[in-house]
Design a protein around this motif. Structure first.
Motif, mmCIF file in Angstrom:
data_model
loop_
_atom_site.group_PDB
_atom_site.id
_atom_site.type_symbol
_atom_site.label_atom_id
_atom_site.label_comp_id
_atom_site.label_asym_id
_atom_site.label_seq_id
_atom_site.Cartn_x
_atom_site.Cartn_y
_atom_site.Cartn_z
ATOM 1 N N VAL A 60 0.840 -1.202 0.000
ATOM 2 C CA VAL A 60 0.000 0.000 0.000
ATOM 3 C C VAL A 60 0.873 1.248 0.000
ATOM 4 O O VAL A 60 0.622 2.208 -0.739
ATOM 5 N N VAL A 61 1.913 1.246 0.811
ATOM 6 C CA VAL A 61 2.819 2.401 0.859
ATOM 7 C C VAL A 61 3.538 2.580 -0.471
ATOM 8 O O VAL A 61 3.651 3.705 -0.990
ATOM 9 N N ARG A 62 3.995 1.465 -1.074
ATOM 10 C CA ARG A 62 4.728 1.552 -2.346
ATOM 11 C C ARG A 62 3.838 2.102 -3.459
ATOM 12 O O ARG A 62 4.276 2.912 -4.269
ATOM 13 N N GLN A 63 2.589 1.640 -3.487
ATOM 14 C CA GLN A 63 1.741 1.989 -4.630
ATOM 15 C C GLN A 63 0.925 3.276 -4.430
ATOM 16 O O GLN A 63 0.668 3.999 -5.394
ATOM 17 N N LEU A 64 0.516 3.557 -3.185
ATOM 18 C CA LEU A 64 -0.322 4.730 -2.945
ATOM 19 C C LEU A 64 0.398 5.844 -2.203
ATOM 20 O O LEU A 64 -0.073 6.986 -2.203
ATOM 21 N N GLY A 65 1.508 5.515 -1.551
ATOM 22 C CA GLY A 65 2.250 6.520 -0.806
ATOM 23 C C GLY A 65 1.812 6.597 0.651
ATOM 24 O O GLY A 65 0.738 6.124 1.024
ATOM 25 N N GLN A 66 2.657 7.248 1.463
ATOM 26 C CA GLN A 66 2.400 7.334 2.894
ATOM 27 C C GLN A 66 1.213 8.236 3.217
ATOM 28 O O GLN A 66 0.522 8.041 4.210
ATOM 29 N N GLN A 67 0.964 9.261 2.400
ATOM 30 C CA GLN A 67 0.005 10.297 2.756
ATOM 31 C C GLN A 67 -1.364 10.145 2.110
ATOM 32 O O GLN A 67 -2.264 10.940 2.388
ATOM 33 N N ASP A 68 -1.554 9.164 1.239
ATOM 34 C CA ASP A 68 -2.852 9.004 0.570
ATOM 35 C C ASP A 68 -3.934 8.686 1.606
ATOM 36 O O ASP A 68 -3.772 7.779 2.440
ATOM 37 N N LEU A 86 -7.076 7.399 1.427
ATOM 38 C CA LEU A 86 -7.672 6.065 1.372
ATOM 39 C C LEU A 86 -6.637 5.002 1.707
ATOM 40 O O LEU A 86 -6.961 3.979 2.322
ATOM 41 N N GLY A 87 -5.408 5.247 1.335
ATOM 42 C CA GLY A 87 -4.333 4.332 1.679
ATOM 43 C C GLY A 87 -4.144 4.225 3.189
ATOM 44 O O GLY A 87 -3.875 3.144 3.722
ATOM 45 N N ARG A 88 -4.320 5.354 3.893
ATOM 46 C CA ARG A 88 -4.195 5.322 5.351
ATOM 47 C C ARG A 88 -5.307 4.503 5.980
ATOM 48 O O ARG A 88 -5.087 3.783 6.966
ATOM 49 N N ASP A 143 -13.193 8.092 9.042
ATOM 50 C CA ASP A 143 -13.021 7.800 7.614
ATOM 51 C C ASP A 143 -13.880 8.712 6.730
ATOM 52 O O ASP A 143 -13.604 8.869 5.538
ATOM 53 N N ILE A 144 -14.947 9.275 7.301
ATOM 54 C CA ILE A 144 -15.972 9.922 6.484
ATOM 55 C C ILE A 144 -15.456 11.105 5.657
ATOM 56 O O ILE A 144 -15.820 11.229 4.477
ATOM 57 N N PRO A 145 -14.606 12.010 6.187
ATOM 58 C CA PRO A 145 -14.137 13.118 5.334
ATOM 59 C C PRO A 145 -13.433 12.651 4.063
ATOM 60 O O PRO A 145 -13.698 13.180 2.969
ATOM 61 N N ALA A 146 -12.553 11.659 4.171
ATOM 62 C CA ALA A 146 -11.857 11.156 2.987
ATOM 63 C C ALA A 146 -12.820 10.479 2.029
ATOM 64 O O ALA A 146 -12.731 10.640 0.806
#
Length: 444
Positions: free
Chosen positions: A82-90, A92-94, A374-377
């Motif tokens: 998830v970190v590799r493909q979406l990054g640390q700050q995404d 939905l990834g979080r 989760d709702i804001p994202a």
């Protein structure tokens, strides 16, 4: 039309989401910690005086149906991916990573069944009665005790159920099948009888199982329809309809409070609940607190039995708390605080959305299995078209006018001095006791 970058992002998101859905598939927490019906039979045969013979040895004789070490490593690898493909700050990834972390803790907890470590991990996953309510300095135990007091007032005993006719599980299955067809569409939800569940009913995916041994009142079925059907199954199906964020169809412990709290709120908004049902939900907070503080299984059983509950109900509430932990107390399964915790947090969220001028946030509670954080994202990605609106919504969430007014009035009177108000009306009521003729509503 989505840009190539957006499409690439969504494709990655779906691939990672699908991997999470697949990895969690064999994990069934309640199945892994359930007690056999024979434990109850032995307990009552011994007069309710001996601790159930369920400890570390029992769980070792009933191993998990999967290799938890391999599964833990697979979750670690997915987290790295998830970190590799979406990054640390995404955003939905979080959410994905938080969910992955929850499942890793679940696997550790299940590996510790019957030990002190089980209770420690349960508190990390579900919380404890000593936790403060979000945004308030009251503890969950404070709220639970107050609710228990309210639902055990003399007036509650006078509100006898309108019907005491007991329906067997076959009759209940036929009734709920018709109700599910009406709400979801014919054949969408499968209602079946089961010999494998300890509770009266359990929802899973697009199915609702009823305990073949249980009897039901019409009030019980009204609760099951909205609690298990509208909320648990409804959010599962809404999550399955997501084109990219497919993980919204499955729930780790992080979403339990919102799910169970919304289910209890729905019982309330539809007038399906009744005082004894509400008391049982509130009792669970007190039960978890007592067991966490060291009460053993027999002590907890006796507490509820001596208070006037049936032996069956007293055993059931104790079993719910001690499953997976140690019957001597201290290490327990704290999931049952989620009903009251989630109810309070959902009410706070709905009120806040109204006063913030953002009532459109409220139906997002039904997007799938989620937390309030989760709702804001999710709303941002809903506006971008990456998340689809919930298909199955209870009527009061489709048309928010009534909900808005209900919460508007309740918020406005919440600041009244209730003690002074009660004193005023107590003078009006005087010392009159309810007559026997008025203790139960007339039957129509």
């Amino acid at each position: 039309m989505a840009s190539s970058n957006t499409q690439a992002y969504l494709t990655k998101l779906k691939t990672l989401s699908d991997q999470l859905v697949e990895l969690q598939r064999p994990i069934r927490i309640l199945d892994a910690i359930k007690w056999p019906i024979e434990a109850q039979e032995r307990f009552f045969a011994a007069g309710g005086k001996r601790l159930p013979d369920i400890g570390r040895d029992f769980y070792e004789r009933h191993p998990l149906t999967f290799d938890r070490h391999k599964l833990t490593e697979a979750f670690r690898e997915l987290d790295r991916e998830v970190v590799r493909q979406l990054g640390q700050q995404d955003a939905l990834g979080r959410i994905l990573r938080d969910t992955i972390d929850q499942y890793r803790l679940v696997l550790e907890m299940l590996g510790a069944r019957g030990t002190a470590r089980f209770g420690e991990l349960s508190r990390r996953l579900y919380g404890s009665p000593s936790d403060c309510i979000t945004g308030d300095n009251k503890t969950l135990l404070d709220v639970g005790q107050e609710l228990c007091r309210v639902f055990s007032l003399p007036a509650a005993a006078q509100l006898a159920p309108s019907s005491k006719r007991q329906l067997d599980a076959t009759e209940a299955t036929a009734y709920l099948s018709a109700r599910m067809d009406e709400y979801f569409g014919a054949g969408t939800v499968n209602v079946t009888l089961s010999d494998d569940i300890v509770s009266d009913a359990a929802a899973g995916g697009d199915s609702l199982k009823l305990n073949r041994r249980s009897l039901f009142t019409p009030q019980d079925l009204n609760v099951l329809e909205v609690h298990e059907g509208w909320v648990h199954i409804g959010t599962t199906l809404n999550g399955r309809a997501q084109p990219w964020a497919t993980w919204l169809s499955v729930g780790s412990p992080r979403i339990t409070a919102i799910q169970e709290g919304m289910a209890v709120l729905m019982e309330t908004l539809t007038f399906s609940s009744f005082p004894k049902r509400a008391q049982r939900v509130s009792d669970r907070v007190v039960a978890v607190d007592m067991a966490e503080r060291g009460a053993d299984f027999v002590e907890l059983f006796r507490f509820f039995r001596d208070r006037g509950d049936s032996e069956q109900d007293s055993y059931r509430v104790a079993q719910r708390v001690f499953r997976g932990g140690t019957v001597t107390g201290g290490s327990v399964f704290t999931k049952d605080i989620s009903y009251v915790k989630g109810f309070v947090e959902n009410v706070g969220f709905i009120r806040s959305a109204i006063f913030a001028g953002q009532p459109e946030m409220i139906p997002l509670l039904y997007l799938g299995k989620l937390t309030l954080d989760d709702i804001p994202a999710l709303q941002e990605h809903l506006q971008l078209g990456h998340i689809v609106p919930p298909r199955f919504l209870p009527p009061m969430f489709k048309n928010l006018n009534g909900l808005y007014v209900w919460f508007g009035f309740s918020s406005s009177i919440a600041g009244l001095d209730n003690v002074r108000v009660r004193k005023h009306f107590s003078r009006l009521f005087g010392d009159k006791k309810p007559s026997s003729a008025s203790r139960a509503p007339k039957q129509s």
